[in-house]
Write an enzyme that holds these catalytic residues in place. Structure first.
Site, mmCIF file in Angstrom:
data_model
loop_
_atom_site.group_PDB
_atom_site.id
_atom_site.type_symbol
_atom_site.label_atom_id
_atom_site.label_comp_id
_atom_site.label_asym_id
_atom_site.label_seq_id
_atom_site.Cartn_x
_atom_site.Cartn_y
_atom_site.Cartn_z
ATOM 1 N N ALA A 13 0.801 -1.234 0.000
ATOM 2 C CA ALA A 13 0.000 0.000 0.000
ATOM 3 C C ALA A 13 0.833 1.282 0.000
ATOM 4 C CB ALA A 13 -0.953 -0.003 1.203
ATOM 5 N N MET A 17 1.961 1.565 -7.144
ATOM 6 C CA MET A 17 0.648 1.032 -7.523
ATOM 7 C C MET A 17 -0.280 0.941 -6.306
ATOM 8 S SD MET A 17 0.367 0.547 -10.729
ATOM 9 C CE MET A 17 -0.971 -0.610 -10.882
ATOM 10 N N ARG A 40 6.769 -0.942 6.113
ATOM 11 C CA ARG A 40 6.980 -0.035 7.255
ATOM 12 C C ARG A 40 5.628 0.503 7.709
ATOM 13 N NH1 ARG A 40 11.401 0.816 4.001
ATOM 14 N NH2 ARG A 40 10.147 2.121 2.658
ATOM 15 N N ALA A 126 -3.270 -10.812 -12.774
ATOM 16 C CA ALA A 126 -3.244 -10.163 -14.088
ATOM 17 C C ALA A 126 -1.933 -9.410 -14.269
ATOM 18 C CB ALA A 126 -4.413 -9.210 -14.255
ATOM 19 N N PRO A 127 -1.160 -9.752 -15.286
ATOM 20 C CA PRO A 127 0.089 -9.016 -15.508
ATOM 21 C C PRO A 127 -0.154 -7.592 -15.985
ATOM 22 C CG PRO A 127 -0.253 -10.621 -17.259
ATOM 23 C CD PRO A 127 -1.337 -10.840 -16.256
ATOM 24 N N HIS A 156 9.975 0.001 -20.254
ATOM 25 C CA HIS A 156 9.510 0.362 -18.908
ATOM 26 C C HIS A 156 10.527 1.268 -18.223
ATOM 27 C CE1 HIS A 156 6.713 -2.982 -19.496
ATOM 28 N NE2 HIS A 156 6.003 -2.475 -18.502
ATOM 29 N N LYS A 160 11.989 -1.099 -12.695
ATOM 30 C CA LYS A 160 11.258 -2.377 -12.824
ATOM 31 C C LYS A 160 12.209 -3.544 -12.538
ATOM 32 C CE LYS A 160 8.188 -4.906 -15.941
ATOM 33 N NZ LYS A 160 7.235 -5.208 -14.869
ATOM 34 N N THR A 167 3.465 -8.558 -19.124
ATOM 35 C CA THR A 167 2.566 -8.297 -20.268
ATOM 36 C C THR A 167 3.158 -8.864 -21.555
ATOM 37 O OG1 THR A 167 1.825 -6.294 -19.207
ATOM 38 C CG2 THR A 167 1.418 -6.462 -21.573
HETATM 39 P P1 NAP Z 1 6.894 -0.314 -5.854
HETATM 40 O O1 NAP Z 1 6.613 1.147 -5.959
HETATM 41 O O2 NAP Z 1 8.278 -0.775 -5.583
HETATM 42 O O3 NAP Z 1 5.897 -0.904 -4.745
HETATM 43 C C1 NAP Z 1 6.004 -2.190 -4.208
HETATM 44 C C2 NAP Z 1 5.667 -2.050 -2.745
HETATM 45 O O4 NAP Z 1 5.552 -3.346 -2.183
HETATM 46 C C3 NAP Z 1 6.736 -1.275 -1.965
HETATM 47 O O5 NAP Z 1 6.111 -0.310 -1.153
HETATM 48 C C4 NAP Z 1 7.386 -2.377 -1.129
HETATM 49 O O6 NAP Z 1 7.884 -1.905 0.092
HETATM 50 C C5 NAP Z 1 6.182 -3.282 -0.921
HETATM 51 N N1 NAP Z 1 6.563 -4.623 -0.489
HETATM 52 C C6 NAP Z 1 7.574 -5.391 -0.920
HETATM 53 N N2 NAP Z 1 7.596 -6.547 -0.240
HETATM 54 C C7 NAP Z 1 6.582 -6.480 0.644
HETATM 55 C C8 NAP Z 1 6.102 -7.347 1.643
HETATM 56 N N3 NAP Z 1 6.673 -8.533 1.862
HETATM 57 N N4 NAP Z 1 5.027 -6.979 2.375
HETATM 58 C C9 NAP Z 1 4.447 -5.779 2.169
HETATM 59 N N5 NAP Z 1 4.851 -4.902 1.242
HETATM 60 C C10 NAP Z 1 5.917 -5.260 0.488
HETATM 61 O O7 NAP Z 1 6.440 -1.057 -7.201
HETATM 62 P P2 NAP Z 1 5.153 -0.768 -8.119
HETATM 63 O O8 NAP Z 1 5.545 0.035 -9.288
HETATM 64 O O9 NAP Z 1 4.014 -0.352 -7.273
HETATM 65 O O10 NAP Z 1 4.887 -2.242 -8.693
HETATM 66 C C11 NAP Z 1 4.547 -3.309 -7.824
HETATM 67 C C12 NAP Z 1 4.310 -4.554 -8.675
HETATM 68 O O11 NAP Z 1 3.194 -4.328 -9.534
HETATM 69 C C13 NAP Z 1 5.459 -4.941 -9.599
HETATM 70 O O12 NAP Z 1 5.539 -6.353 -9.664
HETATM 71 C C14 NAP Z 1 5.050 -4.377 -10.953
HETATM 72 O O13 NAP Z 1 5.642 -5.064 -12.027
HETATM 73 C C15 NAP Z 1 3.568 -4.637 -10.881
HETATM 74 N N6 NAP Z 1 2.718 -3.831 -11.757
HETATM 75 C C16 NAP Z 1 1.645 -4.473 -12.285
HETATM 76 C C17 NAP Z 1 0.743 -3.789 -13.055
HETATM 77 C C18 NAP Z 1 -0.462 -4.511 -13.573
HETATM 78 O O14 NAP Z 1 -1.271 -3.917 -14.294
HETATM 79 N N7 NAP Z 1 -0.631 -5.789 -13.220
HETATM 80 C C19 NAP Z 1 0.941 -2.424 -13.336
HETATM 81 C C20 NAP Z 1 2.059 -1.784 -12.794
HETATM 82 C C21 NAP Z 1 2.939 -2.502 -11.981
HETATM 83 P P3 NAP Z 1 9.471 -1.519 0.201
HETATM 84 O O15 NAP Z 1 9.706 -0.461 -0.843
HETATM 85 O O16 NAP Z 1 9.616 -1.054 1.600
HETATM 86 O O17 NAP Z 1 10.211 -2.799 -0.118
#
Ligand code: NAP
Length: 267
Positions: A13, A17, A40, A126-127, A156, A160, A167
């Site tokens: 959260a 995303m 955190r 969903a990717p 990207h 990433k 996708t």
């Molecule tokens: P991000 O900004 O790095 O966010 C990921 C979050 O997850 C960070 O806040 C991270 O915390 C947290 N996290 C990691 N391990 C965790 C755990 N064990 N418990 C709780 N929280 C945890 O990345 P993002 O851009 O949001 O992308 C997240 C994922 O979504 C990626 O796999 C990305 O490829 C995917 N994505 C999918 C779509 C879709 O349409 N399906 C679209 C965009 C992105 P810390 O930073 O403290 O580690």
């Protein structure tokens, strides 16, 4: 469900995303944000998401949120290794997972499908939640029947973690499932530098670009005699994923089993 609302918890959260999902769930009629989880803790997930206090703390204890806040649906946007544990914890308590994290192994999705069926609940991995991207995959599958010479370039942002993108892999799988005799380059071509011809997914070459300035983009090139057909999708703002996430959250309440991709919901 309480008051007819779908109770939603979000894990990841505080991420890019996850914060977008928090903002969306809070304003979406019929959905109720009951839990938010990150690495955190923070007093209020709304403050972290930039929308001010919403009365939902950001917890670092998923199990506690699942047990005490009793969500109907857990939305996960974290990282693949962590997401696998989150989904298994959710399924063990009959909570429906909606997973946007990319790079989830196919064997995990198959196992979760079996658990969902045992538990009589729905789930979805969903990717790509952008409806435009899902249509891009649908059109690519159709085009491959007439243009079997195909390659994918995905671009990207440079933060990433996984490559090729989920996708791109799903697009390649869809193209292969068209049954077209996929072709790309010469069978006797030589790769003079490793990786020059990209990743091979079922014979479809995928080239991954990682640069600041990009969000999430993909082009699929179909080559033919004297013509090239290009199908392109650009995600220019993370908001583009939210209608798909909301659609999935509502949908998992209505079926049994684990779906892979948004496509089955867009028929
Ligand atoms: P991000 O900004 O790095 O966010 C990921 C979050 O997850 C960070 O806040 C991270 O915390 C947290 N996290 C990691 N391990 C965790 C755990 N064990 N418990 C709780 N929280 C945890 O990345 P993002 O851009 O949001 O992308 C997240 C994922 O979504 C990626 O796999 C990305 O490829 C995917 N994505 C999918 C779509 C879709 O349409 N399906 C679209 C965009 C992105 P810390 O930073 O403290 O580690």
């Amino acid at each position: 469900m309480s008051n007819g609302n779908i109770r939603v918890a979000v894990v990841g959260a505080a991420g890019k995303m996850g914060r977008e999902v928090v903002r969306t769930v809070v304003r979406e009629e019929g959905l109720e944000l009951v839990g938010a989880v990150g690495t955190r803790p923070a007093p209020d997930a709304g403050v972290v998401a930039g929308i001010g206090e919403i009365g939902v703390p950001l917890s670092d204890n998923l199990q506690e949120v699942l047990v005490n806040r009793k969500p109907d649906v857990l939305v996960d946007f974290t990282r693949p290794d962590a997401a696998v544990h989150h989904v298994e914890a959710a399924l063990a308590l009959g909570v429906r997972p909606v997973v946007g994290t990319t790079g989830i192994p196919g064997e995990s999705i198959r196992r979760w499908d079996a658990i969902c069926r045992e538990q009589n609940i729905g789930g979805l991995v969903a990717p790509n939640f952008a409806i435009g991207a899902v249509l891009m995959m649908r059109f690519a599958k159709e085009a491959a029947r007439f243009f079997p010479h195909v390659e994918i370039v995905e671009m990207h942002h440079d933060r990433k973690l996984d490559a090729p993108s989920g996708t791109a892999v799903k697009t390649a799988e869809e193209i292969v499932s068209s049954g077209a005799p996929i072709r790309s380059g010469r069978p006797d071509e030589k790769e003079l530098r490793p990786g020059a011809r990209g990743a091979d997914v079922g014979g479809v070459r995928i080239h991954s670009v990682r640069l600041p300035g990009f969000v999430a983009h993909q082009e699929i090139f179909f080559g033919g005699m004297g013509q090239v057909l290009t199908i392109r999708h650009d995600a220019v703002d993370r908001q583009c994923f939210m209608p798909g996430v909301v659609m999935a959250v509502r949908a998992v309440m209505t079926y049994t089993g684990m779906l892979y991709g948004l496509e089955p919901l867009l028929r």
